[in-house]
Design a protein around this motif. Structure first.
Motif, PDB file in Angstrom:
ATOM      1  N   TYR A   4       1.218  -0.924   0.082  1.00 54.30           N
ATOM      2  CA  TYR A   4      -0.083   0.295  -0.112  1.00 54.30           C
ATOM      3  C   TYR A   4       0.587   1.500  -0.273  1.00 54.30           C
ATOM      4  O   TYR A   4       1.542   1.246   0.327  1.00 54.30           O
ATOM      5  CB  TYR A   4      -0.944  -0.034   1.513  1.00 54.30           C
ATOM      6  N   HIS A   5       0.463   2.227  -0.258  1.00 61.34           N
ATOM      7  CA  HIS A   5       1.257   3.538  -0.671  1.00 61.34           C
ATOM      8  C   HIS A   5      -0.228   4.535  -0.196  1.00 61.34           C
ATOM      9  O   HIS A   5      -0.963   4.875  -1.019  1.00 61.34           O
ATOM     10  CB  HIS A   5       1.200   3.872  -2.014  1.00 61.34           C
ATOM     11  N   GLY A   6       0.930   5.133   0.750  1.00 63.73           N
ATOM     12  CA  GLY A   6      -0.287   6.539   1.115  1.00 63.73           C
ATOM     13  C   GLY A   6       0.099   8.355   0.948  1.00 63.73           C
ATOM     14  O   GLY A   6       1.020   7.862   0.451  1.00 63.73           O
ATOM     15  N   SER A   7      -1.228   8.507  -0.220  1.00 61.84           N
ATOM     16  CA  SER A   7      -0.438  10.016  -0.260  1.00 61.84           C
ATOM     17  C   SER A   7      -1.765  10.665  -0.419  1.00 61.84           C
ATOM     18  O   SER A   7      -2.692  10.472   0.114  1.00 61.84           O
ATOM     19  CB  SER A   7       0.030   9.884  -1.446  1.00 61.84           C
ATOM     20  N   ARG A  35      -1.170  -2.009   6.102  1.00 63.04           N
ATOM     21  CA  ARG A  35      -2.154  -0.875   5.622  1.00 63.04           C
ATOM     22  C   ARG A  35      -2.429   0.128   6.835  1.00 63.04           C
ATOM     23  O   ARG A  35      -2.407   0.902   6.315  1.00 63.04           O
ATOM     24  CB  ARG A  35      -3.654  -1.855   5.244  1.00 63.04           C
ATOM     25  N   SER A  36      -2.386  -0.292   7.749  1.00 59.81           N
ATOM     26  CA  SER A  36      -2.923   0.357   8.660  1.00 59.81           C
ATOM     27  C   SER A  36      -1.405   1.762   8.462  1.00 59.81           C
ATOM     28  O   SER A  36      -1.872   2.999   9.011  1.00 59.81           O
ATOM     29  CB  SER A  36      -3.244  -0.089   9.866  1.00 59.81           C
ATOM     30  N   GLN A  37      -0.698   1.410   8.565  1.00 63.09           N
ATOM     31  CA  GLN A  37       0.946   2.020   8.094  1.00 63.09           C
ATOM     32  C   GLN A  37       0.506   3.313   7.276  1.00 63.09           C
ATOM     33  O   GLN A  37       0.532   4.093   7.233  1.00 63.09           O
ATOM     34  CB  GLN A  37       1.680   1.116   8.316  1.00 63.09           C
ATOM     35  N   ALA A  38       0.330   2.294   6.430  1.00 62.87           N
ATOM     36  CA  ALA A  38      -0.120   3.810   4.875  1.00 62.87           C
ATOM     37  C   ALA A  38      -1.407   5.172   5.279  1.00 62.87           C
ATOM     38  O   ALA A  38      -1.527   5.678   4.403  1.00 62.87           O
ATOM     39  CB  ALA A  38      -0.686   2.580   3.696  1.00 62.87           C
ATOM     40  N   GLU A  39      -2.185   4.499   5.939  1.00 62.76           N
ATOM     41  CA  GLU A  39      -3.455   4.706   6.588  1.00 62.76           C
ATOM     42  C   GLU A  39      -2.967   6.196   7.326  1.00 62.76           C
ATOM     43  O   GLU A  39      -3.421   7.284   6.555  1.00 62.76           O
ATOM     44  CB  GLU A  39      -4.699   4.226   6.856  1.00 62.76           C
ATOM     45  N   GLY A  53      -6.993  12.308   1.830  1.00 64.50           N
ATOM     46  CA  GLY A  53      -5.860  11.347   2.466  1.00 64.50           C
ATOM     47  C   GLY A  53      -6.521   9.710   0.960  1.00 64.50           C
ATOM     48  O   GLY A  53      -7.252   9.787   1.410  1.00 64.50           O
ATOM     49  N   VAL A  54      -5.501   9.502   0.574  1.00 68.85           N
ATOM     50  CA  VAL A  54      -5.706   7.838  -0.113  1.00 68.85           C
ATOM     51  C   VAL A  54      -4.758   6.969   0.075  1.00 68.85           C
ATOM     52  O   VAL A  54      -3.296   7.601  -0.349  1.00 68.85           O
ATOM     53  CB  VAL A  54      -6.307   8.146  -1.288  1.00 68.85           C
ATOM     54  N   VAL A  55      -4.976   5.554   0.170  1.00 65.92           N
ATOM     55  CA  VAL A  55      -4.385   4.681   0.260  1.00 65.92           C
ATOM     56  C   VAL A  55      -4.691   4.006  -1.076  1.00 65.92           C
ATOM     57  O   VAL A  55      -5.310   3.038  -2.095  1.00 65.92           O
ATOM     58  CB  VAL A  55      -4.435   3.900   1.276  1.00 65.92           C
ATOM     59  N   THR A  56      -3.353   3.674  -2.006  1.00 67.29           N
ATOM     60  CA  THR A  56      -3.682   3.249  -3.570  1.00 67.29           C
ATOM     61  C   THR A  56      -2.497   1.745  -2.771  1.00 67.29           C
ATOM     62  O   THR A  56      -2.022   1.733  -2.407  1.00 67.29           O
ATOM     63  CB  THR A  56      -2.340   3.678  -4.316  1.00 67.29           C
ATOM     64  N   LYS A 136      11.303  -1.903  19.751  1.00 67.66           N
ATOM     65  CA  LYS A 136       9.819  -1.191  19.461  1.00 67.66           C
ATOM     66  C   LYS A 136       8.704  -1.955  18.473  1.00 67.66           C
ATOM     67  O   LYS A 136       9.134  -3.244  17.592  1.00 67.66           O
ATOM     68  CB  LYS A 136      11.012  -0.390  17.861  1.00 67.66           C
ATOM     69  N   LYS A 137       7.481  -1.321  18.278  1.00 67.80           N
ATOM     70  CA  LYS A 137       7.142  -1.936  17.441  1.00 67.80           C
ATOM     71  C   LYS A 137       7.148  -2.145  15.529  1.00 67.80           C
ATOM     72  O   LYS A 137       7.359  -1.492  15.449  1.00 67.80           O
ATOM     73  CB  LYS A 137       5.603  -1.081  17.379  1.00 67.80           C
ATOM     74  N   PRO A 138       6.697  -3.831  15.555  1.00 70.85           N
ATOM     75  CA  PRO A 138       7.353  -3.941  14.233  1.00 70.85           C
ATOM     76  C   PRO A 138       7.104  -3.215  12.928  1.00 70.85           C
ATOM     77  O   PRO A 138       5.283  -2.480  12.888  1.00 70.85           O
ATOM     78  CB  PRO A 138       6.805  -5.448  13.195  1.00 70.85           C
ATOM     79  N   THR A 139       7.908  -2.169  11.970  1.00 71.14           N
ATOM     80  CA  THR A 139       7.011  -1.138  10.383  1.00 71.14           C
ATOM     81  C   THR A 139       7.403  -1.904   9.644  1.00 71.14           C
ATOM     82  O   THR A 139       8.002  -3.405   9.527  1.00 71.14           O
ATOM     83  CB  THR A 139       7.182  -0.243  10.882  1.00 71.14           C
ATOM     84  N   HIS A 140       7.006  -1.651   8.929  1.00 72.01           N
ATOM     85  CA  HIS A 140       7.722  -2.184   7.558  1.00 72.01           C
ATOM     86  C   HIS A 140       7.764  -1.025   6.037  1.00 72.01           C
ATOM     87  O   HIS A 140       6.670  -0.513   5.830  1.00 72.01           O
ATOM     88  CB  HIS A 140       6.556  -3.794   6.716  1.00 72.01           C
ATOM     89  N   GLN A 141       9.011  -1.150   4.826  1.00 75.56           N
ATOM     90  CA  GLN A 141       8.287   0.079   4.101  1.00 75.56           C
ATOM     91  C   GLN A 141       9.068  -1.034   2.985  1.00 75.56           C
ATOM     92  O   GLN A 141      10.862  -1.879   3.175  1.00 75.56           O
ATOM     93  CB  GLN A 141       8.841   1.019   4.638  1.00 75.56           C
ATOM     94  N   MET A 142       9.083  -0.971   1.801  1.00 75.39           N
ATOM     95  CA  MET A 142       9.854  -1.128   0.524  1.00 75.39           C
ATOM     96  C   MET A 142       9.805   0.509  -0.360  1.00 75.39           C
ATOM     97  O   MET A 142       8.890   1.242  -0.171  1.00 75.39           O
ATOM     98  CB  MET A 142       9.106  -2.172  -0.549  1.00 75.39           C
ATOM     99  N   CYS A 143      11.408   0.505  -1.144  1.00 73.85           N
ATOM    100  CA  CYS A 143      11.737   1.769  -2.055  1.00 73.85           C
ATOM    101  C   CYS A 143      11.588   1.553  -3.279  1.00 73.85           C
ATOM    102  O   CYS A 143      13.016   0.193  -3.178  1.00 73.85           O
ATOM    103  CB  CYS A 143      12.370   2.691  -0.829  1.00 73.85           C
ATOM    104  N   PHE A 144      11.538   1.210  -4.291  1.00 71.80           N
ATOM    105  CA  PHE A 144      11.357   1.259  -5.445  1.00 71.80           C
ATOM    106  C   PHE A 144      12.024   2.048  -5.655  1.00 71.80           C
ATOM    107  O   PHE A 144      11.737   3.124  -6.363  1.00 71.80           O
ATOM    108  CB  PHE A 144       9.451   0.825  -6.495  1.00 71.80           C
TER     109      PHE A 144
END
Length: 222
Positions: A4-7, A35-39, A53-56, A136-144
């Motif tokens: 998910y991408h939040g923008s 998803r909650s992170q993207a939100e 705001g929108v989650v794609t 620390k609570k787990p988080t996640h990200q991917m950078c393209f």
């Protein structure tokens, strides 16, 4: 894998030139499988732009991990290598300091960013920083980071997605019946298969093939 991408707005086309320098993993297009992170990201970006705001949503082609044409770096936790890489990128506000196509790992959120500042100011040692991250609570990200890597992201179409689910259910049912596999084994094999990555990519038009043809292709992977 669904990501998910939040923008502030829905993303119709990814433009890498709009990415900001000096971020955790450098300049690129960022997504998360949480998803909650993207939100949260969407709400923040929306507030800045005066929108809701929108989650794609996208499907990430996981065979990218094995693709020889892609250079991928993965961090599975907050560790020293992750820390050094974050510092490296944040210390280069106008340059890309690595040549990876895809980088994946935890997020340096606002709280962590504050601790990074304390480290850079000499107030906090690296070990003290890492010790604080153990709980620390787990988080996640991917950078393209490259145009080539963007081919591993397929926008989710709700109608198309529903059709793929029906096809997937049918193929999994055949694995269970014909191969006498357990539900868990059939599900795990199917969703990690190369066929599935092709199936959810509309441009391949694999979804137009018959179930029998798809099942035959699936068996070849065995």
């Amino acid at each position: 894998m669904r990501v998910y991408h939040g923008s502030s707005l829905h993303i119709d086309e990814i433009d890498l030139s709009k990415g900001r320098w000096g971020r955790d993993f450098g300049r690129g297009f960022y997504v998360t499988n949480i998803r909650s992170q993207a939100e949260v990201w969407a709400a923040r970006k929306g507030q800045e732009a005066g929108t809701s705001g929108v989650v794609t949503e996208y499907d990430f082609m996981e065979y990218a991990y094995e693709d020889d044409q892609l250079k991928v770096l993965r961090f599975d936790s907050y560790n020293e290598d992750w820390f050094d890489f974050i510092i490296l990128n944040r210390s280069a506000p106008r340059n890309q300091v690595h040549d990876y196509d895809i980088v994946e790992g935890p997020v340096a959120d606002d709280q962590i960013s504050t601790r990074i500042f304390l480290y850079q100011s000499g107030i906090l040692t690296k070990q003290e920083f890492l010790d604080e991250l153990r709980f620390k609570k787990p988080t996640h990200q991917m950078c393209f980071c490259s145009v080539l890597s963007l081919q591993m992201l397929v926008p989710v179409d709700t109608k198309f997605d529903a059709e793929i689910m029906l096809i997937s259910d049918s193929l999994i049912a055949q694995l269970i019946k014909k191969e006498q596999w357990s539900d868990m084994k059939a599900v795990n094999f199917f969703y990690s298969s190369y066929l599935y990555s092709l199936l959810i990519n509309p441009s391949t038009e694999y979804y137009k093939k018959t179930i029998d043809d798809l099942y035959e292709l699936l068996l070849r992977e065995l």
